[in-house]
Design a protein around this motif. Structure first.
Motif, PDB file in Angstrom:
ATOM      1  N   VAL A  17       0.888  -1.156   0.000  1.00 26.25           N
ATOM      2  CA  VAL A  17       0.000   0.000   0.000  1.00 26.25           C
ATOM      3  C   VAL A  17       0.928   1.208   0.000  1.00 26.25           C
ATOM      4  N   TYR A  18       0.932   1.949  -1.063  1.00 27.64           N
ATOM      5  CA  TYR A  18       1.998   2.899  -1.340  1.00 27.64           C
ATOM      6  C   TYR A  18       2.211   3.897  -0.200  1.00 27.64           C
ATOM      7  N   GLY A  19       3.445   3.935   0.273  1.00 24.43           N
ATOM      8  CA  GLY A  19       3.840   4.883   1.305  1.00 24.43           C
ATOM      9  C   GLY A  19       3.412   4.527   2.709  1.00 24.43           C
ATOM     10  N   LEU A  20       2.627   3.456   2.874  1.00 26.56           N
ATOM     11  CA  LEU A  20       2.050   3.156   4.184  1.00 26.56           C
ATOM     12  C   LEU A  20       2.381   1.763   4.697  1.00 26.56           C
ATOM     13  N   LEU A  21       2.414   0.788   3.826  1.00 25.63           N
ATOM     14  CA  LEU A  21       2.581  -0.603   4.245  1.00 25.63           C
ATOM     15  C   LEU A  21       3.576  -1.285   3.311  1.00 25.63           C
ATOM     16  N   ARG A  22       4.675  -1.742   3.867  1.00 19.48           N
ATOM     17  CA  ARG A  22       5.704  -2.378   3.052  1.00 19.48           C
ATOM     18  C   ARG A  22       5.354  -3.841   2.749  1.00 19.48           C
ATOM     19  N   THR A  23       5.778  -4.283   1.599  1.00 15.34           N
ATOM     20  CA  THR A  23       5.511  -5.654   1.162  1.00 15.34           C
ATOM     21  C   THR A  23       6.111  -6.651   2.142  1.00 15.34           C
ATOM     22  N   SER A  24       7.284  -6.348   2.663  1.00 17.17           N
ATOM     23  CA  SER A  24       7.963  -7.268   3.581  1.00 17.17           C
ATOM     24  C   SER A  24       7.188  -7.478   4.885  1.00 17.17           C
ATOM     25  N   GLU A  25       6.291  -6.544   5.219  1.00 16.12           N
ATOM     26  CA  GLU A  25       5.540  -6.638   6.473  1.00 16.12           C
ATOM     27  C   GLU A  25       4.380  -7.618   6.402  1.00 16.12           C
ATOM     28  N   VAL A  26       3.979  -8.008   5.206  1.00 14.51           N
ATOM     29  CA  VAL A  26       2.771  -8.827   5.081  1.00 14.51           C
ATOM     30  C   VAL A  26       3.051 -10.196   4.455  1.00 14.51           C
ATOM     31  N   ALA A  27       4.329 -10.510   4.205  1.00 12.65           N
ATOM     32  CA  ALA A  27       4.660 -11.770   3.538  1.00 12.65           C
ATOM     33  C   ALA A  27       4.476 -12.960   4.473  1.00 12.65           C
ATOM     34  N   THR A  28       4.297 -14.126   3.890  1.00 14.39           N
ATOM     35  CA  THR A  28       4.100 -15.363   4.640  1.00 14.39           C
ATOM     36  C   THR A  28       5.374 -15.800   5.343  1.00 14.39           C
ATOM     37  N   GLN A  29       5.209 -16.653   6.333  1.00 17.40           N
ATOM     38  CA  GLN A  29       6.339 -17.243   7.039  1.00 17.40           C
ATOM     39  C   GLN A  29       6.534 -18.711   6.651  1.00 17.40           C
ATOM     40  N   ILE A  30       5.866 -19.136   5.598  1.00 16.47           N
ATOM     41  CA  ILE A  30       6.031 -20.513   5.114  1.00 16.47           C
ATOM     42  C   ILE A  30       7.486 -20.734   4.692  1.00 16.47           C
ATOM     43  N   ALA A  31       7.977 -21.934   4.909  1.00 17.60           N
ATOM     44  CA  ALA A  31       9.367 -22.251   4.566  1.00 17.60           C
ATOM     45  C   ALA A  31       9.593 -22.072   3.060  1.00 17.60           C
ATOM     46  N   PRO A  32      10.682 -21.436   2.659  1.00 14.92           N
ATOM     47  CA  PRO A  32      10.946 -21.175   1.246  1.00 14.92           C
ATOM     48  C   PRO A  32      10.889 -22.400   0.330  1.00 14.92           C
TER      49      PRO A  32
END
Length: 454
Positions: A390-405
């Motif tokens: 969400v531009y300027g407010l929420l970084r992509t890294s903050e919402v990514a999954t914790q599933i094993a790569p």
């Protein structure tokens, strides 16, 4: 590669495959409406022949779009759980509106459109086609509203880390939505027009053309010739809006590293993010300021103004040039075809399209040029939003999954294999249909003819 990168790659693969098909169906159904109206007005069987051939293409494309869209929607939960957790109060209703007002409408009347011939009146059949076309457009409306909100968020407040809507009109009609929606509809028109023209050209080359082929070819070339200049105009307006709301994206698109007045336009070059420069740049002085701000002396902010908060430069830089380059080629080819049709208008017999064989091969080669331009434009939009979801407010890294790569890598590989096979099959089926159009011509029994006039 960590879960963030793999999730981004997987979602990119899914959206890249999915977007190919709605980009065709959004506009193609309006072509079908036109074919149907022309038949009802003129009673020329060639128009009906064109309608039923391209209805089958539409149905095949629609099916692939639905299947890939369902798969993609699950990834909000599997790969991006934090996105729906934080923005679900806005994203959830918008996606729900798309299903309720668009997808159900398309699915409900698609059956009448495909199988209603001879079973319902011509008025009902036309109405079904119109409603399917309207549904495809409404589907684009809601999806682009959500995507535009992610680019230029409005009408919200943040409570306990969650986005809460405060003004739904502001959410839906956010600052970039009108430009993005217009740009997408024109992109769909051009994609469908070149698909139609390309397959018709292939039929003329292979000697499998019917009278419906000539009708469809003429319609597609005229539509493309009209839509392409409008697309450049919409793109210019969209660029002005992006400069206002997402200047870092503009800086990456143009390879502007340092803030300057009268910024030059870089036609080509090799962006080097480490050195903060563009090697071997071919530039036109002051042209970037003139194009982007309509003022040759305007100041454009460079990437140096956004440390740690600007997108990766090279993908955005090159994707933008691919989009513009392919669009320019589409304009030249469409205008050449339309001009040749205009020149021969008085010598036309039974609406026959007579084009140079070289141009037919060019059109056949550009059958899927709209896909290339669409993907390039989509990458500019989506990669250009990074590092934010969400531009300027929420970084992509903050919402990514914790599933094993490794698990993400496994599903990504499976998706790529399946999508590759489906894409090859889709193109092969279209080629087969183009080379065997008689097998797909409409057949009416005497009884059905009587029912069709009810």
């Amino acid at each position: 590669m960590d879960a963030l990168i793999l999730s981004r790659m997987q979602f990119a693969a899914n959206i890249s495959f999915h977007i190919l098909f709605p980009t065709i169906t959004i506009a193609m159904c309006w072509f079908l409406v036109f074919f149907r109206l022309r038949f009802l007005k003129t009673r020329d069987p060639a128009w009906e022949e064109a309608y039923y051939f391209w209805t089958k293409v539409f149905a095949l494309t629609f099916a692939l779009g639905v299947v890939s869209g369902i798969v993609m929607s699950f990834q909000f939960g599997t790969n991006w759980p934090g996105f729906m957790e934080k923005t679900g109060n806005i994203a959830g209703p918008l996606l729900g509106y798309e299903v309720l007002t668009a997808f159900f409408l398309e699915a409900s009347f698609l059956g009448i459109m495909l199988f209603g011939r001879g079973r319902v009146s011509e008025r009902v059949h036309l109405a079904a086609t119109l409603l399917v076309a309207f549904g495809t457009t409404m589907s684009a409306f809601w999806i682009l509203s959500l995507n535009s909100w992610m680019q230029t968020p409005a009408g919200y407040e943040i409570v306990n880390g969650q986005f809460i809507p405060t003004d739904w009109l502001a959410v839906v009609f956010n600052p970039s939505f009108p430009y993005r929606f217009a740009h997408k509809l024109l992109a769909s028109t051009l994609t469908a027009a070149f698909l139609i023209a390309g397959l018709c050209a292939w039929q003329l080359i292979k000697g499998s053309a019917t009278r419906g082929t000539h009708k469809a070819m003429r319609t597609a070339l005229v539509a493309a010739a009209v839509a392409m200049p409008l697309q450049f105009l919409a793109g210019d307006m969209h660029g002005l809006n992006t400069l206002e709301h997402q200047p870092a994206k503009i800086a990456a698109m143009e390879g502007i590293w340092h803030t300057e007045k009268g910024a030059p336009l870089t036609l080509f070059g090799i962006p080097d993010e480490a050195a903060r420069t563009t090697h071997y740049a071919i530039q036109i002085p002051k042209m970037a300021s003139l194009i982007l701000a309509h003022d040759s002396e305007a100041e454009l902010k460079g990437l140096n103004e956004y440390p740690g908060a600007h997108p990766p430069v090279a993908p955005v830089f090159w994707a933008f040039r691919v989009m513009v380059g392919v669009g320019t080629l589409m304009l030249l080819v469409a205008w050449a075809g339309a001009w040749l049709l205009w020149r021969q208008r008085r010598a036309v017999v039974d609406d026959q399209v007579v084009l140079p064989r070289t141009l037919l091969y060019v059109l056949a080669g550009m059958t899927f040029s709209g896909w290339l331009a669409t993907l390039a434009g989509w990458y500019v939009t989506e990669i250009g939003r990074q590092p934010f979801i969400v531009y300027g407010l929420l970084r992509t890294s903050e919402v990514a999954t914790q599933i094993a790569p490794p698990y993400i890598a496994l599903t990504l590989t499976a998706y790529l294999i399946v999508y590759g096979l489906l894409l090859v099959t889709y193109v092969g089926v279209l080629k087969y249909m183009a080379e065997n159009p008689v097998k797909h011509a409409p057949q009416l029994t005497p009884g059905a003819l009587g029912k069709a006039g009810v």
